[in-house]
Each structure stands twice: as C-alpha cells, then as structure tokens.
Scaffold this motif. Sequence first.
Motif: not given
Length: 422
Positions: A51-55, A139-143, A145-155
Amino acid sequence: MMMLGRSRMVTSTAVSLCKRRRLTPTWQASIFHKAGSSVAPSLMQHQLFSSSLQLSSTDLELIESESQKPQTSVSLQDLMKTGRGERLHMTFGSETRAKQAATELVLLQVASFLKHELPIRLAHRIRDLESVAVMSDMPSVKGVKDLYIKSLLELKAFGDLETAEQEEDFAKLVEQIYERHSNVLVQMARGAYEFRRALRQQQEQGGSSSSSNSSNVELQDESNSFLNRFYLCRIGIRVLIGQYLALRQPPVDSYVGIICSHTSPYEIVKRAIDDAAFMCTRKYGDAPEVIMTGRLDLTFPYVPTHLHYIMLELLKNSMRATVEWHGIDADFPPIKVVIADGAENEDVVIKVSDEGGGITRSNIPKIWSYLFTTADPSIQEGMVGDSNGGGNNDHGIDAPLAGLGYGFPLSRSYCRDFGGGL
C-alpha cells in the motif's frame, strides 16, 4: 431459440427483478440479517501486503479483524421498513421513542448500522483486492485498495454516535466517502485493461504454449470471478450509503430514500429508450424504433436508477446491433420490449428482443465477462486512459455506445443485488 435465416436473427434478453426477496432474518444484535462468511487467508499472512499508505501493524490488525466478521445481508424490504421507522423498537426503548422525533431516530439507527457494517464490507474487499493473482499488482487496482483502506480507517476512527449533532458529522464523513469512491468503476476497468495488457506482454515475451495459454485462461477466470464479487459488493455498499444520505433529504412522494414504492417499468424504459436513441443517433445518425407491450400499468418497489441503468445497457446493445447488422441506411426492424408480471409471480420480467444478428456461438460464454468487449479497442483505451476516468457518473449518457464491455455483467450484478437475474 431456433433462428431461421441470417436476415432475421432474433436476440432476446430477459431481466428478472425480484419484488419480494424471501429472507428469514434472525433479529438479534442487528436490524438486518447476518450472512455467512467464508474463511479466507489472513491479511497478516501476506508478508508483502502493499500500500502507498503508511500503515502501522495496528492498522493491519484492524483491517484483518474487520475482514473476519460476517457481512450483513440487506433486502429491499429491510431498507424500506427501516427507512419508514418500522424497526425503531429494535434499537430504542419506548421512552426514547416518545421523547425524540422519529426521523431523528431513524437516521441514528441507520447511521449506527453503517458505522458497524461499512468497515466490514470494505475490509472484505481489501482482502480480495490484496489476494487476487496478478491483478492485485496493477497500479489502478492498488489505487482502489488504498481508497478502501483510507475509508475504512476513517470510519473506525469516528467517535460516538448518539446525538443528532454526531449523526450529522457522520453523514458528512459518509458523503465524502461516497464521492471519493464514485470513480471506482472506471478505475477498476483501467485495472482490468492493465491486466490484459500485462498478459499480452507476457505472451509476447515468453512465446505461446499450451501450458502458458491454459495458465492465462485460469488467471482470467479467477480475475473475472473476483470482479463479479467486487462489483456486486460495491453496488451493495453504494445502496446502503445512498439510502442513508437520501433519508436525510426532504421527503419525496412515493420514495423511501432511493427506493420508489411505485416504480413504473414503463416510465423507466421510456426514459432509457430516449437516452439510448440519443446515443445511437449521435453515433450513426439514426436509431431503431422501440415498441413496448405487456403490463404498462405495472408498478412495484425498486431503485429506479438501477432499473434505468440495466435497461439503458440492454437497449444500447440492441440498437447498436440492429444498426450495424442492417446497415445505416436500412429500414430497421423495431426492437421489442415486453413487461410481464403475474399475481403469483415473485418477479417482474422485462424482455428485450431485437433482429440485430444475434451473438456468435463462440462469444456467448464471454458476454458475462468483465474482460471481454466487442467495441473498438481504441475506444476502450481512450476511456481507461482518460485522466478524468470518463466522469464520475455510473449511469451517464456521455459514454460511447459501446466501450468498457461492462454493460451485461454489471447489469446482471444490479439485478442480482436484490435477488433478480439477467
């Protein structure tokens, strides 16, 4: 169906829309019914989780924990009864119901359910996005996935949800997520395009052999199954959020959120005919006539935008086939739409038939695949290469008459979301 003579080949497509899905919910901790959950490999077992996010390890454990929880199935009837406030007694006591406005309590009840349910659904999709072979590296699928991770963590980071003010803050967060995910359809189409290109490059570099061809077929089957799951679940997530956000708007006659209790197939099909004819005329200069027969007076509870999308895709396909088969200057045979229903029938059935040449036998197994399209490859390349992703509207008329190859499989997913079929 027997077809006599190439000049009068008839293609028929039937849409089955479930009026009342038979569920036997066990009303316990939730206002909806817990669905079974199959055990899948742990995310923590994927040492190369990318993930490009810092998890942090805590984030990964949270995603893993949510992905192990069962998702909750929700029927059309569930959404309508909850939206009308018929299930407030399952969450609030009689004293609370007497003191607070029903609308406020409905919003709190639905918001609380989404706060619990959305992270679970997102986590299941994250797990799927991480584990699908080859496509997970696109790359697009990874993008996505990062979108879903960001939304999950915000919720999961959202605090208490007990007051009207807190519910309003939650609605703002959910609306942001809804908008953020609006372009996922085209982003995943871009991922599928990248996947097919990667397979072609692999074949060109390694040469073609029976073993490599067999491996590619298996990869495509697995990827298509993954896309089927992904889009069906995406539809479910957007229905839940769309319903909640619509309930916060001023009431509209005959509507409970996004559900119209008196949806008219005749009126929806009429609008879809106009839209499809506009798109067909824009491309070819003319469009076939469409004749509707059957239960034109029928109404039933459904999501009108879903039915419009389904019918638009089917009519676009019929019009394109009819024009290309007979020629632009020909006198086109009409496309026929039959709306059928019976007193004892659980389904509303809409049949579309055309004389557009039919589907070649070799292509019949492929029409339900997200990885197949009969459109010009340059059109698809242009759509997935568009920096704007082809726009943010899943149901728009700005797209070409044929492009991504998603029309049939996605329409079937919309039908299946509430127990119907195509």
